[in-house]
Design a protein around this motif. Structure first.
Motif: not given
Length: 244
Positions: A166-167, A171-173, A178-180, A233-235
């Motif tokens: 999932t996305t 912030f900031p994950m 998105k960058i990764y 893991t932060f979503g």
């Protein structure tokens, strides 16, 4: 009914199921290597946590949907020791890798594989104590239909456990992911798998897939009386647990 955005691996024309089957047949030889590297092996922890949710219920007959190369099925067999675990998928290439892994681990007395259309399973109603799915249901051409089928083959009071990418929402994950997922994951995937589309499709399919509370509503509409979720893991991953 959930109106699903049709994200497809290769072309927006043509049937999604056929394209997904072709894609996974193409990447099967390198799938395990890439899957673990791209998640920094955290995917193994996600699977283990999901299986732990089923441990109190001691399921004896299990169905693993979109089983791929069988990682979830193997870990579930080792941790839960069911009498029977069937892994189903549309990709023979992926399951062939899984069959070899199962034989090496001497689990072929418990785990078997079958090619199945997950939108029209061949199994009887109320056939399984537990149904699982790891990182596969976002590839369904019709999510509602797939979840209805999973509910149909599950016994009353049986359990569904899903883990899906999932996305992240905070912030900031959210920004880092998105960058990764847009800049690093597709490039690395192409270098290893040689499939120029598979890992850009992965990013698009994650972003298009419903998550959190929205997924709770979809599960209940599919026939599950209880449903809950937990972001991991932060979503980056979300675990869904539902009861028929």
């Amino acid at each position: 009914m959930y109106e699903q955005e049709q994200v497809k691996p290769y072309s927006q024309t043509g049937e999604k199921g056929q394209q997904v089957e072709q894609m996974f047949d193409n990447i099967a030889p390198t799938y395990d290597q890439l899957n673990h590297r791209l998640s920094w092996d955290i995917d193994k922890r996600w699977r283990r946590k999901a299986i732990q949710q089923l441990a109190p219920y001691k399921p004896q007959r299990m169905l693993d949907i979109a089983t791929g190369t069988g990682d979830f099925a193997i870990l579930a067999a080792q941790m839960l020791r069911p009498q029977q675990l069937i892994g189903v998928d549309i990709s023979e290439g992926m399951m062939e890798v899984g069959r070899k892994k199962v034989a090496e681990k001497k689990l072929d007395g418990i785990i078997s594989f079958a090619k199945e259309d997950c939108l029209a399973l061949s199994y009887d109603d109320n056939a399984f104590d537990a149904v699982t799915a790891a990182f596969g249901i976002r590839n369904f051409a019709d999510l509602d239909k797939g979840l209805h089928e999973m509910c149909r083959v599950l016994k009353k009071d049986g359990h569904l456990c899903i883990v899906e990418l999932t996305t992240p929402v905070t912030f900031p994950m959210k920004q880092l992911f998105k960058i990764y997922s847009h800049a690093i994951l597709p490039v690395y995937g192409r270098l290893i798998s040689k499939d120029t589309s598979a890992y850009s499709y992965l990013t698009r399919s994650i972003e298009a897939f419903p998550q959190g509370e929205r997924m709770m509503t979809i599960l209940k509409n599919a026939g599950f009386r209880e449903a809950r979720f937990q972001r991991l893991t932060f979503g980056i991953c979300t675990m869904y647990f539902a009861t028929k």
